[in-house]
Design an enzyme around this catalytic site. Structure first.
Site, short mmCIF file in Angstrom:
data_model
loop_
_atom_site.label_atom_id
_atom_site.label_comp_id
_atom_site.label_asym_id
_atom_site.label_seq_id
_atom_site.Cartn_x
_atom_site.Cartn_y
_atom_site.Cartn_z
N ASP A 138 0.38 -0.87 0.11
CA ASP A 138 -0.07 0.06 -0.10
C ASP A 138 0.79 1.12 0.04
O ASP A 138 1.19 2.36 -0.95
CB ASP A 138 -0.89 0.09 1.36
CG ASP A 138 -2.63 -0.68 0.50
OD1 ASP A 138 -2.72 -0.55 0.19
OD2 ASP A 138 -2.68 -1.52 1.93
N LEU A 139 1.59 1.23 0.58
CA LEU A 139 2.51 2.30 0.83
C LEU A 139 3.56 2.95 0.08
O LEU A 139 3.66 4.17 -0.90
CB LEU A 139 3.98 2.33 2.50
CG LEU A 139 2.87 2.39 3.70
CD1 LEU A 139 3.83 2.44 4.81
CD2 LEU A 139 2.10 3.54 3.55
#
Length: 406
Positions: free
Chosen positions: A177-178
């Site tokens: 996600d990051l």
């Protein structure tokens, strides 16, 4: 050179307007990075709770979750109801003078709303439109939902993370996600530079799975070269040794001695000239082949002193090494504190909050952390006014449920 005083210098993205229709992590992380560098990020939230991260815990702080506070600083919040045609119309009107829109809806949703790229570029030909999804907007998995855990599994990351023989282990942070957020910010800024040169906006997309796959640099390279499937190695490096955590008298220490000069300095600092004379460890290839015995030999010596003692010895010898911190130790570290990585902000409900500082430090036009995560709908009236809505129109939108304010 001293860190710049951000309050006295312009931020690099000042004047750029970003409409952020994403929620939870990848999209909000992207827009936070842009907001930290001065972009005006307007967070579009749904009625009845807003971004799902507002309800993720623990802990909950006066109705605000720590997770939401961490991802949404420096932004303004507007609540619009996309199930109401007037809410969609308000969004279209706000997009006319926007530079960027970010969205992470399921495939087809923005099209059904009349907010897909083709529709938006008719309103604003220069728009930079960023879509974030689990697997991408094309291909056989385009309709699938995706999350960080799924991406870590399907990108191969979980197959080589952990200790040999252990069950599958994901990376301790939501790296897929990051990283999708980072790649989205990278793509947006690249598209913005292209627009400065050509005047053209464009569509771009980032998939969470591909964002994880992009991090398998060593593992994919090894597989491409040999056809062998890389196994988990614990903390060890796939291509160099010693480069791992080793046990000391009171815990562990991380050692980086991947090249020959560092290896020689390490042995000399440990008073282990015998290791320099050992043919098994004569070069990196030998140390990799004999990693198990090398680890045993090194820990035999490292076990005689504490981690802190060894850190002092190795630092003096010029050998990269460090302790393994928990979060309390990280935030007490003098280097972290000296680099403005612990930033305090006053929140209207929660009081004083702590924030992770900026990892990218520009010395001529630094970013700023200037405001806490917004209350839900805190800026609805303000932003609608800026987009040309009259007070009467705003009152009507709120009365009909097409918009909400804090």
């Amino acid at each position: 050179m001293e860190l710049p005083d951000a309050g006295l210098l312009p931020s690099p993205l000042e004047g750029i307007k970003v409409m952020d229709c994403s929620q939870i992590l990848a999209g909000p992380y992207c827009s936070m990075l842009l907001a930290d560098m001065g972009a005006d990020v307007v967070k579009i939230e749904k009625p009845g709770g807003g971004d799902d991260t507002r309800r993720m815990g623990p802990p909950f702080l006066e109705g605000e979750s720590a997770a939401f506070l961490a991802m949404n600083r420096n932004k303004r919040s507007v609540v619009l109801n996309f199930k109401d045609p007037d809410g969609v119309a308000a969004m279209r009107r706000m997009l006319v003078d926007a530079d960027v829109i970010i969205e992470n809806y399921r495939a087809g949703v923005m099209g059904r709303l009349g907010l897909d790229y083709d529709a938006v570029r008719e309103l604003n030909p220069g728009i930079i439109y960023c879509s974030i999804s689990g697997f991408g907007r094309t291909g056989p998995y385009a309709e699938r939902a995706g999350f960080d855990l799924i991406a870590q599994g399907m990108s191969g990351v979980m197959s080589f993370t952990g200790i040999p023989g252990s069950p599958p282990v994901k990376v301790g942070v939501p790296m897929a996600d990051l990283n999708a957020g980072l790649y989205s910010a990278y793509g947006i800024l690249s598209a913005y530079i292209h627009r400065l040169k050509s005047g053209e906006g464009q569509y771009l997309e980032v998939s969470i799975m591909e964002a994880a796959l992009a991090y398998t640099v060593w593992e994919s390279a090894s597989y491409f070269a040999t056809g062998n499937v890389p196994p988990p190695l614990g903390s060890a490096h796939r291509l160099s040794a010693p480069y791992q955590a080793l046990r000391t008298a009171d815990g562990h220490i991380t050692i980086g001695a991947p090249n020959q000069s560092n290896w020689e300095r390490l042995c000399q600092a440990m008073n282990r000239d015998d290791l320099l004379e050992d043919e098994r460890y004569a070069d990196n290839a030998g140390r990799l082949m004999n990693r198990a015995s090398l680890e045993k030999d090194l820990e035999e010596t490292f076990g005689t002193r504490s981690t802190n003692e060894w850190c002092e010895v190795l630092d003096a010898a010029g050998v990269p090494a460090g302790p393994i911190y928990d979060m309390e130790q990280v935030w007490a570290d003098e280097q972290v504190q000296a680099r403005d990585m612990d930033v305090a902000l006053e929140h209207p409900l929660v009081g004083m909050t702590r924030n992770i500082g900026l990892a990218a430090k520009l010395y001529g036009s630094p970013g700023k952390i200037h405001s806490p995560a917004p209350l839900m709908g805190q800026h609805t009236r303000e932003v609608l006014n800026e987009s040309g809505f009259s007070d009467a129109e705003i009152k009507e939108l709120i009365a009909s449920g097409a918009a909400e304010t804090a």
